[in-house]
Design an enzyme around this catalytic site. Structure first.
Site, PDB file in Angstrom:
ATOM      1  N   HIS A  57       0.697  -1.128  -0.056  1.00  0.00           N
ATOM      2  CA  HIS A  57       0.109  -0.130   0.126  1.00  0.00           C
ATOM      3  C   HIS A  57       0.837   1.243  -0.177  1.00  0.00           C
ATOM      4  O   HIS A  57       1.992   1.186   0.520  1.00  0.00           O
ATOM      5  CB  HIS A  57      -0.865   0.009   1.200  1.00  0.00           C
ATOM      6  N   ASP A  94       2.276  -4.191   8.074  1.00  0.00           N
ATOM      7  CA  ASP A  94       0.994  -3.575   7.964  1.00  0.00           C
ATOM      8  C   ASP A  94      -0.129  -4.519   8.168  1.00  0.00           C
ATOM      9  O   ASP A  94      -0.495  -5.230   7.094  1.00  0.00           O
ATOM     10  CB  ASP A  94       0.935  -2.918   6.366  1.00  0.00           C
ATOM     11  N   GLN A 120      -5.481  -4.876   6.687  1.00  0.00           N
ATOM     12  CA  GLN A 120      -6.296  -5.853   6.158  1.00  0.00           C
ATOM     13  C   GLN A 120      -6.402  -7.356   6.853  1.00  0.00           C
ATOM     14  O   GLN A 120      -7.097  -8.054   6.510  1.00  0.00           O
ATOM     15  CB  GLN A 120      -6.259  -6.024   4.640  1.00  0.00           C
ATOM     16  N   LYS A 168     -11.523   0.045  10.167  1.00  0.00           N
ATOM     17  CA  LYS A 168     -11.670  -1.378   9.250  1.00  0.00           C
ATOM     18  C   LYS A 168     -11.995  -2.408  10.142  1.00  0.00           C
ATOM     19  O   LYS A 168     -12.026  -3.508   9.722  1.00  0.00           O
ATOM     20  CB  LYS A 168     -10.274  -1.457   8.637  1.00  0.00           C
ATOM     21  N   CYS A 197      -4.872   2.463  -4.006  1.00  0.00           N
ATOM     22  CA  CYS A 197      -3.533   3.282  -3.157  1.00  0.00           C
ATOM     23  C   CYS A 197      -2.594   2.096  -3.546  1.00  0.00           C
ATOM     24  O   CYS A 197      -1.560   1.902  -2.618  1.00  0.00           O
ATOM     25  CB  CYS A 197      -3.824   3.396  -1.646  1.00  0.00           C
TER      26      CYS A 197
END
Length: 414
Positions: free
Chosen positions: A129, A206, A209, A232, A372
């Site tokens: 990302h 990261d 998600q 999220k 992104c």
């Protein structure tokens, strides 16, 4: 409160916690399939935010009066709850930020600007990302470090042989997305952590998600840093989390200065507060932090294993439905242990933006664009993709509605 059985989610009970899902546009009921961008927020979390402002609205760590004490305790306990949710050692390792991007920048500026230099390398992946890719790219320009990228294969998985070639004793940081927001690929972050640590490198994961969708244990992963966002995972916008191993956070210097992050200030110098307040300068995101803890409670009541199982079932169903059509191209690996609960796709002859607008006429909300990840889309050879992403309140019938709308879009552009 949403209820669960050992292997079955009570979807109707869960959906009742999200009144926004009852919205209608014209005579069409909303089908919300943009959860990788932002999930919806249950009443329990909304009520927590409202209760804070109604009952204890005050600044933290600044007053001896009752409201300030109550707010401070709730805010501090929110760090404890989030630490428990991700398997961290304690509140000292949990810093509240605005989002995953700010968490990434916190490490890049507080650690990267001070530790990187010519001859040093930062290893990313081709599926990163922009929050990771652009941040480390710019830090490398300032420090003279070099950024390298682990290749992906034709199925959208990392080339781990290439990873072992790239990560060397010159590598100072490996920054990798846990679950790709385009491909749905679940990366082997534990293995990457082992490789990084074999070369005395740090690893930053990261988890934007991943944390909302599956059980995550940062200590089991052995991540040095891990980041994710509240919006999220049923939480409010404007709150994110940076996890860092305590000894690393203690060694790093903060890069935001001001109130509450200090212990003593003179006209000549200052000393820093204890963790995690050392990295939370100024008035923090109090209501957001407290509400994030409530979101963690909500998801734990459902069970993160159940969340993961439900998303995987929906992704598999979507892939099976898409496979009925020859003109739908799906990106990323097949459903299974290496894929999360989102599907990026294109319909032949229909631009992703046009597709999203047509689906909107059917009250079906999906994301369209480069998500992104412009370099990844360049690698895939497409300007944009459409993305359907699923969460705990979605159903197979909603995927059927998506497919029906796609069929109408196909005929419109035929």
């Amino acid at each position: 409160m949403a209820t669960t059985e050992p292997d079955i989610l009570d979807i109707e009970a869960i959906r009742a916690d999200f009144p926004i899902l009852e919205r209608e546009f014209g005579d069409q009921q909303l089908v919300y399939l943009d959860n990788a961008a932002t999930t919806q927020t249950p009443d329990q979390v909304i009520d927590t935010i409202a209760d804070y402002y109604r009952e204890m609205n005050a600044n933290v760590h600044r007053g001896l009066h009752q409201l300030s004490q109550e707010a401070s305790i709730a805010y501090e306990e929110a760090h404890d709850r989030v630490a428990e949710f991700i398997g961290a050692g304690g509140r000292e390792e949990v810093i509240f930020t605005k989002n995953t991007t700010e968490s990434m920048n916190t490490v890049a500026y507080a650690w990267g600007l001070n530790e990187l230099g010519p001859g040093d390398e930062v290893v990313l992946t081709e599926m990163e990302h922009h929050a990771s890719l652009v941040t480390w790219q710019q830090i490398a320009k300032r420090t003279g470090a070099e950024v390298k990228y682990i290749r992906i294969d034709e199925d959208g998985r990392l080339d781990m042989d290439h990873a072992r070639e790239l990560i060397t004793d010159d590598t100072e940081m490996v920054s990798v997305v846990h679950v790709s927001n385009v491909l749905g690929t679940i990366n082997p972050v534990e293995e990457l952590a082992d490789i990084a640590h074999d070369h005395d490198s740090y690893i930053f994961v990261d988890g934007a998600q991943a944390v909302p969708n599956r059980p995550v244990d940062v200590e089991a992963i052995d991540a040095d840093f891990y980041a994710f966002s509240g919006h999220k995972m049923c939480g409010p916008t404007g709150i994110g989390v940076l996890y860092g191993k305590q000894h690393i956070l203690e060694e790093m210097e903060p890069y935001l200065y001001g109130g509450d992050m200090i212990t003593k200030v003179t006209f000549e110098d200052a000393t820093w507060n204890e963790l995690p307040w050392k990295y939370e300068a100024g008035t923090p995101i109090i209501a957001g932090g407290i509400a994030l803890a409530e979101a963690a409670d909500y998801l734990d009541d459902i069970g993160m294993e159940n969340v993961e199982r439900h998303e995987n079932e929906l992704a598999q169903y979507a892939l099976d439905r898409f496979a009925e059509f020859d003109d739908i191209e799906v990106f990323g690996p097949p459903a299974g242990e290496h894929r999360g609960g989102l599907v990026s796709f294109n319909v032949e002859g229909v631009h992703a933006h046009d597709l999203s607008e047509i689906l909107n006429d059917y009250a079906v909300a999906v994301r369209a664009g480069d998500h992104c990840t412009q370099p990844l889309h360049d690698k895939l050879g497409v300007a944009a993709t459409a993305r359907a992403s699923f969460y705990i309140y979605n159903t197979k019938s909603e995927i059927d509605t998506l497919v029906e709308a796609l069929d109408d879009a196909r005929q419109l552009f035929a």
